[in-house]
Design a protein around this motif. Structure first.
Motif, PDB file in Angstrom:
ATOM      1  N   SER A  98      -6.487   3.289   3.803  1.00 15.87           N
ATOM      2  CA  SER A  98      -5.563   3.189   2.687  1.00 15.87           C
ATOM      3  C   SER A  98      -4.384   2.387   3.202  1.00 15.87           C
ATOM      4  O   SER A  98      -4.320   2.046   4.387  1.00 15.87           O
ATOM      5  CB  SER A  98      -5.112   4.580   2.194  1.00 15.87           C
ATOM      6  N   GLY A  99      -3.461   2.079   2.324  1.00 14.83           N
ATOM      7  CA  GLY A  99      -2.319   1.307   2.786  1.00 14.83           C
ATOM      8  C   GLY A  99      -1.455   0.823   1.646  1.00 14.83           C
ATOM      9  O   GLY A  99      -1.466   1.386   0.551  1.00 14.83           O
ATOM     10  N   ASN A 100      -0.720  -0.252   1.934  1.00 19.97           N
ATOM     11  CA  ASN A 100       0.137  -0.829   0.906  1.00 19.97           C
ATOM     12  C   ASN A 100       0.454  -2.285   1.227  1.00 19.97           C
ATOM     13  O   ASN A 100       0.290  -2.731   2.368  1.00 19.97           O
ATOM     14  CB  ASN A 100       1.427  -0.014   0.737  1.00 19.97           C
ATOM     15  N   TYR A 101       0.861  -3.002   0.208  1.00 24.49           N
ATOM     16  CA  TYR A 101       1.316  -4.383   0.336  1.00 24.49           C
ATOM     17  C   TYR A 101       2.790  -4.438  -0.034  1.00 24.49           C
ATOM     18  O   TYR A 101       3.214  -3.788  -0.992  1.00 24.49           O
ATOM     19  CB  TYR A 101       0.576  -5.314  -0.622  1.00 24.49           C
ATOM     20  N   LEU A 102       3.546  -5.227   0.715  1.00 23.61           N
ATOM     21  CA  LEU A 102       4.912  -5.555   0.316  1.00 23.61           C
ATOM     22  C   LEU A 102       4.807  -6.833  -0.500  1.00 23.61           C
ATOM     23  O   LEU A 102       4.338  -7.866   0.002  1.00 23.61           O
ATOM     24  CB  LEU A 102       5.817  -5.772   1.528  1.00 23.61           C
ATOM     25  N   MET A 103       5.201  -6.744  -1.757  1.00 23.07           N
ATOM     26  CA  MET A 103       5.139  -7.876  -2.672  1.00 23.07           C
ATOM     27  C   MET A 103       6.560  -8.350  -2.974  1.00 23.07           C
ATOM     28  O   MET A 103       7.514  -7.570  -2.913  1.00 23.07           O
ATOM     29  CB  MET A 103       4.445  -7.480  -3.973  1.00 23.07           C
ATOM     30  N   HIS A 104       6.665  -9.631  -3.322  1.00 23.18           N
ATOM     31  CA  HIS A 104       7.956 -10.217  -3.685  1.00 23.18           C
ATOM     32  C   HIS A 104       7.828 -10.829  -5.085  1.00 23.18           C
ATOM     33  O   HIS A 104       6.866 -11.541  -5.374  1.00 23.18           O
ATOM     34  CB  HIS A 104       8.364 -11.299  -2.680  1.00 23.18           C
ATOM     35  N   ARG A 105       8.805 -10.530  -5.918  1.00 22.22           N
ATOM     36  CA  ARG A 105       8.870 -11.088  -7.268  1.00 22.22           C
ATOM     37  C   ARG A 105      10.020 -12.084  -7.291  1.00 22.22           C
ATOM     38  O   ARG A 105      11.184 -11.700  -7.175  1.00 22.22           O
ATOM     39  CB  ARG A 105       9.069  -9.967  -8.284  1.00 22.22           C
ATOM     40  N   GLU A 106       9.712 -13.373  -7.410  1.00 17.15           N
ATOM     41  CA  GLU A 106      10.739 -14.410  -7.358  1.00 17.15           C
ATOM     42  C   GLU A 106      11.652 -14.399  -8.577  1.00 17.15           C
ATOM     43  O   GLU A 106      12.815 -14.807  -8.481  1.00 17.15           O
ATOM     44  CB  GLU A 106      10.091 -15.782  -7.189  1.00 17.15           C
ATOM     45  N   ALA A 107      11.160 -13.927  -9.733  1.00 15.62           N
ATOM     46  CA  ALA A 107      11.960 -13.948 -10.964  1.00 15.62           C
ATOM     47  C   ALA A 107      13.292 -13.224 -10.794  1.00 15.62           C
ATOM     48  O   ALA A 107      14.311 -13.668 -11.314  1.00 15.62           O
ATOM     49  CB  ALA A 107      11.167 -13.341 -12.114  1.00 15.62           C
ATOM     50  N   ASP A 108      13.293 -12.113 -10.056  1.00 15.19           N
ATOM     51  CA  ASP A 108      14.542 -11.375  -9.831  1.00 15.19           C
ATOM     52  C   ASP A 108      14.810 -11.185  -8.341  1.00 15.19           C
ATOM     53  O   ASP A 108      15.648 -10.366  -7.966  1.00 15.19           O
ATOM     54  CB  ASP A 108      14.529 -10.039 -10.566  1.00 15.19           C
ATOM     55  N   ASN A 109      14.079 -11.921  -7.500  1.00 17.37           N
ATOM     56  CA  ASN A 109      14.259 -11.887  -6.046  1.00 17.37           C
ATOM     57  C   ASN A 109      14.169 -10.459  -5.486  1.00 17.37           C
ATOM     58  O   ASN A 109      14.953 -10.064  -4.623  1.00 17.37           O
ATOM     59  CB  ASN A 109      15.577 -12.553  -5.636  1.00 17.37           C
ATOM     60  N   SER A 110      13.178  -9.705  -5.972  1.00 20.59           N
ATOM     61  CA  SER A 110      13.048  -8.317  -5.524  1.00 20.59           C
ATOM     62  C   SER A 110      11.729  -8.116  -4.791  1.00 20.59           C
ATOM     63  O   SER A 110      10.743  -8.816  -5.023  1.00 20.59           O
ATOM     64  CB  SER A 110      13.128  -7.364  -6.722  1.00 20.59           C
ATOM     65  N   ASP A 111      11.740  -7.143  -3.887  1.00 17.83           N
ATOM     66  CA  ASP A 111      10.545  -6.725  -3.162  1.00 17.83           C
ATOM     67  C   ASP A 111      10.110  -5.366  -3.701  1.00 17.83           C
ATOM     68  O   ASP A 111      10.951  -4.552  -4.113  1.00 17.83           O
ATOM     69  CB  ASP A 111      10.829  -6.598  -1.667  1.00 17.83           C
ATOM     70  N   PHE A 112       8.816  -5.125  -3.684  1.00 17.73           N
ATOM     71  CA  PHE A 112       8.301  -3.826  -4.114  1.00 17.73           C
ATOM     72  C   PHE A 112       6.998  -3.545  -3.385  1.00 17.73           C
ATOM     73  O   PHE A 112       6.341  -4.449  -2.864  1.00 17.73           O
ATOM     74  CB  PHE A 112       8.130  -3.759  -5.636  1.00 17.73           C
ATOM     75  N   ILE A 113       6.642  -2.271  -3.343  1.00 20.07           N
ATOM     76  CA  ILE A 113       5.446  -1.809  -2.625  1.00 20.07           C
ATOM     77  C   ILE A 113       4.325  -1.553  -3.623  1.00 20.07           C
ATOM     78  O   ILE A 113       4.536  -0.910  -4.655  1.00 20.07           O
ATOM     79  CB  ILE A 113       5.748  -0.508  -1.841  1.00 20.07           C
ATOM     80  N   VAL A 114       3.137  -2.054  -3.300  1.00 28.15           N
ATOM     81  CA  VAL A 114       1.939  -1.821  -4.102  1.00 28.15           C
ATOM     82  C   VAL A 114       0.964  -1.016  -3.248  1.00 28.15           C
ATOM     83  O   VAL A 114       0.660  -1.395  -2.112  1.00 28.15           O
ATOM     84  CB  VAL A 114       1.299  -3.159  -4.530  1.00 28.15           C
ATOM     85  N   ASP A 115       0.492   0.098  -3.782  1.00 27.07           N
ATOM     86  CA  ASP A 115      -0.446   0.952  -3.051  1.00 27.07           C
ATOM     87  C   ASP A 115      -1.849   0.358  -3.025  1.00 27.07           C
ATOM     88  O   ASP A 115      -2.326  -0.172  -4.035  1.00 27.07           O
ATOM     89  CB  ASP A 115      -0.525   2.338  -3.697  1.00 27.07           C
TER      90      ASP A 115
END
Length: 128
Positions: A98-115
């Protein structure tokens, strides 16, 4: 196949036992997995990092972390998907990841975690 959706990013996982690359007599079991990442949001997202938790059925755990996936940091546009194949070796004929990805959304320059949903790695003869 297992699937999970986190914040509009869908992760699907399929696994295959790699008999030709395994050596059960010496405790070496190789599994391939195909990950499909689908962007269900209205914004482009980029996969920056990944973190894996790998478990053998003997109770051992390995954690693997690093940039991108198979040497890439793909940008996935809205409605698009990215697939890749990788592999994992175990010391036992059963385990899980199992794990997660660190994703980046350029529209608002934010990072978020996806399981990444937990998926089983099982040699086919164990399923009988």
């Amino acid at each position: 196949m297992v699937t999970a959706i986190t914040l509009g990013v869908k992760i699907s996982v399929e696994t295959t036992y790699q008999e030709e690359h395994s050596n059960p007599a010496s405790g070496h079991f190789m599994f391939a997995y195909r990950i499909t990442i689908e962007n269900l949001t209205d914004y482009a997202v980029q996969l920056k990092r990944r973190q894996w938790f790998i478990f053998d059925s003997n109770g051992s755990q390995r954690d693997v972390e690093g940039e991108g996936v198979v040497g890439e940091q793909p940008v996935i546009e809205p409605g698009q998907r990215h697939s890749y194949v990788s592999a994992c070796n175990l010391n036992t004929d059963m385990g899980s990841m199992s794990g997660n990805y660190l994703m980046h959304r350029e529209a608002d320059n934010s990072d978020f975690i996806v399981d990444i949903p937990k998926f089983e790695l099982i040699v086919p003869y164990r399923l009988n």
